[in-house]
Design an enzyme around this catalytic site. Structure first.
Site, PDB file in Angstrom:
ATOM      1  N   ASP A  97       0.872  -1.162   0.000  1.00 36.71           N
ATOM      2  CA  ASP A  97       0.000   0.000   0.000  1.00 36.71           C
ATOM      3  C   ASP A  97       0.920   1.227   0.000  1.00 36.71           C
ATOM      4  OD1 ASP A  97      -3.225   0.602   1.572  1.00 36.71           O
ATOM      5  OD2 ASP A  97      -2.113   1.734   0.066  1.00 36.71           O
TER       6      ASP A  97
HETATM    7  C1  GLC Z   1      -4.376   4.296  -0.349  1.00 36.36           C
HETATM    8  C2  GLC Z   1      -5.250   3.119   0.026  1.00 36.36           C
HETATM    9  C3  GLC Z   1      -5.277   2.029  -0.986  1.00 36.36           C
HETATM   10  C4  GLC Z   1      -5.105   2.627  -2.364  1.00 36.36           C
HETATM   11  C5  GLC Z   1      -3.704   3.191  -2.441  1.00 36.36           C
HETATM   12  C6  GLC Z   1      -3.417   3.841  -3.792  1.00 36.36           C
HETATM   13  O1  GLC Z   1      -3.709   4.764   0.773  1.00 36.36           O
HETATM   14  O2  GLC Z   1      -5.028   2.527   1.294  1.00 36.36           O
HETATM   15  O3  GLC Z   1      -6.510   1.315  -0.833  1.00 36.36           O
HETATM   16  O4  GLC Z   1      -5.300   1.646  -3.356  1.00 36.36           O
HETATM   17  O5  GLC Z   1      -3.448   4.120  -1.402  1.00 36.36           O
HETATM   18  O6  GLC Z   1      -4.220   4.942  -3.982  1.00 36.36           O
END
Ligand code: GLC
Length: 750
Positions: free
Chosen positions: A289
């Protein structure tokens, strides 16, 4: 220095890490010769480049890191994928830069968070889950995939399959609610919708099962908080939707930000190498993430980004989203022998295979076609699908005094801060959905009834003041009551009042946890003021999470849960309120009576002192045990009567049948739900577990016989060793219209 190397080596001696072939545990020799051939030509730095992912463009979705040097990395082939850049032209341009300037010309993968629609916005995932209509959710995902792929994007970070039982957590809007069985089937439907049968098709995209694992159990519902769960909960509640995602062929997984019992998921050998790769045989790609690799330092398990990189890559996180950790540290770690090059090769094989599967080596520009983008993105036929999905996501929570469906005559008062709101229905993860682009409830009612009714309108109060966007914290209006007088006057002069209350789009979603989950601001006061002068009230809720509405549940005759329904919200709500569509939604998540009940869910354990209002039994002194509205609850304009439950065991199966009659005066769809209870087992089992459902249309006066089959696998659970076991004994088999209204029979199964 010495003890640091020792520490690292100690890490490397962790069980499971390497098999005899010197491959990391769970790694696969790739069966695609093109991958091996390309891999053999790559330098170590180029390999690591494939594991590096940057956010590009204005659609930031996390706290951005330093930008200097990034352009050069693209030119040198040291970036493997990009998130947040969209558009056929934009993606083509960046793809060209990389393919034509980097030594090996390996194409980028473009990714984006398409969570409930790309341009045509669908209901929030939690709302769609309330439809219990798997075909419809697959269709919705297919539309999202078509618009996304036509915009040059190859990969979405969806579906989010985190089970959650705590409505304080803002991201419940993004999931499928509290049940692992329903969540598993919905994960499958969404992945099929997104990926179709062929990832190289220019109208399908790679899915991403996230957040692996445990995110929905953040303590106190506070986003990013610690997660303390045992193996029983992990295996029986949290993991099933992820296992279903593997079985559905999800091309990728994403780490969760959280730890599980002190071990961050991004560096968790057990869930990644042992479970996901080895036990489940997963061959896809795991992306971190946003900066979750860098955040291992905050978690306190890594001294610096170098150690964080070693922990994450050795655990099985293949791509580093926005931490700049892998690209800065892995080369040295390999040289120091702290990370074996086989671990890098395993990650890069998976990434290259995904690019081959997407067809990007055949034609890196195939998804970036401006003409196709113009034809597909926002196509009018998608609006009809969005409207159908939205209408079926609506849950009728309460319906008394024959207020619904609306008569379509006389004077209708439309009151509330969300009544004309064209933005909140677009929801939190709105991708390229335009702000203020939804059909509002007011517009929907106008479209449905035209001049046949007189509409009186008053906003009553504001809901939030100041910024209202993904990135900034909003403030809730709790002072200005100047609009109440007009609202009361409108209520006084109307035959029936639609009062539209709830949350704005950014009161739920990522980083939007709430400690109180009632109607924010002055809304309850406004409702009471209106109620004083007119009792004929239909409360229309627009919200991203279950809310506590005890006063309304007690005093308001009709309550309709409409969530944030997307582009066609107002039309879909009008379709239901007018009776054109008979509501058929069922709650995928319990509504608490009070926030102090959270987390509250139907599939609870019986405990040694089962719930009762007797003193020395499980209860709160100040609120009854039951939820305001239970899992699986949802009314209809008609009534469905259940009878003749028959349960019989034959050979390896248990057959279940029930009769359902439409005893009312509206044709309608009903979700017939099947639950079990394993009464005695080697670990305590929930008092109820959803194990089947069917949604079917039953005409007025019609009786349908609904049948289910249960196998021993259906009746199994994960024991203390994480093995899926069937244990003979007594079971309750229940069928009904919600988890709280069931016919039940006990049966001995051996
Ligand atoms: C965010 C979220 C995740 C998302 C990622 C990219 O913090 O936790 O679900 O896909 O970043 O945007």
């Amino acid at each position: 220095m010495k003890n640091m190397i020792t520490r690292y080596l100690a890490l490397l001696l962790l069980p499971v890490l390497f098999g005899c072939s010197n491959l990391p545990a769970g790694a696969q020799e790739n069966d695609d010769p093109r991958v091996e051939k390309l891999l053999a030509r790559m330098t170590l730095k180029e390999k690591i480049g494939q594991m590096n992912q940057y956010s590009v463009g204005p659609n930031l979705t996390g706290p951005s890191g330093p930008q200097d040097g990034r352009y050069e990395r693209f030119m040198k082939g040291e970036v493997g994928s990009v998130l947040n850049l969209v558009g056929a032209e934009e993606t083509r341009k960046l793809q060209k830069l990389v393919v034509e300037n980097s030594r090996l010309g390996i194409p980028l993968i473009f990714s984006y968070d398409v969570i409930h629609g790309y341009k045509t916005i669908f209901p929030l995932p939690l709302a769609e889950s309330a439809s219990w209509d798997l075909d419809l959710m697959e269709k919705s995902a297919r539309v999202a995939a078509q618009e996304t792929a036509a915009s040059g994007v190859h990969w979405t970070f969806a579906p989010m399959v985190d089970v959650s039982r705590d409505a304080r957590w803002g991201r419940v809007m993004e999931g499928s609610g509290e049940d692992p069985y329903l969540g598993s089937l919905i994960a499958n439907a969404r992945i099929k919708g997104l990926q179709g049968d062929d990832l190289s098709d220019v109208l399908t995209i790679a899915a991403c099962a996230k957040h692996f694992v445990g995110y929905g159990f953040a303590e106190s519902g506070k986003d990013y908080n610690a997660v303390n769960i045992g193996r029983n909960m992990l295996h029986n509640v949290l993991l099933p939707p992820f296992k279903a995602s593997v079985e559905s062929g999800a091309a990728t997984f994403m780490n969760a930000f959280n730890d599980i019992d002190g071990v961050p998921s991004t560096a968790n050998q057990y869930i990644l190498r042992e479970l996901l790769f080895q036990k489940w045989g997963y061959k896809g790609v795991v992306v971190s993430d946003w900066n979750s690799i860098g955040e291992l330092v905050n978690h306190g398990v890594a001294k610096d980004e170098s150690q964080a990189s070693a922990l994450a890559v050795n655990a099985g996180s293949h791509i580093d989203m926005e931490a700049d950790a892998y690209i800065e540290n892995l080369e040295q770690l390999v040289k120091d022998g702290i990370v074996k090059e086989e671990v890098i090769d395993d990650a890069v094989r998976r990434i290259l295979q995904l690019k081959y599967d997407l067809g990007l080596f055949d034609d890196p520009y195939k998804y970036s076609d401006v003409e196709r983008e113009k034809q597909i993105v926002g196509a009018s036929e998608f609006k009809d699908i969005a409207r159908e999905v939205a209408a079926k996501s609506i849950v009728l929570l309460k319906s008394e005094n024959d207020l619904l469906p609306l008569s379509g005559k006389g004077k209708i008062g439309i009151i509330g801060p969300l009544a004309k709101d064209k933005d909140s229905p677009i929801g939190n993860w709105r991708a390229q959905g335009e702000s203020n682009s939804a059909i509002s409830l007011y517009e929907g009612i106008e479209n449905a009834f035209g001049d046949a009714v007189q509409l009186n309108y008053a906003k009553g109060c504001d809901l939030s003041i100041g910024p209202n966007n993904f990135f900034e914290e909003l403030q809730i209006e709790a002072e200005d009551r100047s609009g109440f007088a007009k609202a009361v006057q409108v209520a006084r002069s109307s035959d029936v009042v639609l009062i539209v209350l709830g949350e704005t789009a950014y009161m739920s979603g990522e980083a939007r946890s709430r400690s109180e989950i009632g109607l924010p601001g002055l809304q309850l006061e406004l409702l009471k003021a209106v109620h004083k002068v007119n009792k004929n009230i239909v409360l229309v809720l627009m919200n991203g999470r279950p809310l506590t509405i005890p006063w309304a549940a007690e005093n308001v005759p009709a309550i309709v849960e409409t969530w944030h329904l997307g582009s066609e919200a107002g039309n879909a709500i009008a379709d239901v309120l007018s009776g054109k569509v008979n509501p058929s939604g069922k709650l995928p998540m319990s509504f608490p009576r009070a926030v102090g009940q959270a987390p509250i869910y139907y599939n609870k354990l019986n405990t040694g002192r089962p719930e009762s209002d007797m003193v020395f039994y499980s209860h709160h002194m100040d609120v009854e045990n039951s939820p305001q509205y239970p899992f699986g609850h949802g009314l209809s304009y008609t009534t469905f009567d259940y009878s003749n439950l028959v349960v019989a065991q034959n050979q390896e199966e248990v057959s279940v049948s029930v009769q359902v009659v439409n005893a009312g005066d509206h044709n309608g769809e009903e979700v017939v739900q099947l639950y079990i209870r394993d009464i005695v087992a080697s670990t305590s089992r929930p008092v109820l577990e959803l194990k089947g459902f069917t949604k079917l249309m039953i005409a007025v006066g019609e009786t349908k016989k609904v049948e289910f089959k249960l196998t021993k696998t259906d009746l199994s659970f994960y024991d203390r060793n994480g093995d899926h076991v069937f244990e003979p004994g007594e079971f309750n088999i229940s069928v009904g219209t919600s988890s709280a209204k069931l016919l039940t029979q006990k049966i001995e199964i051996n």
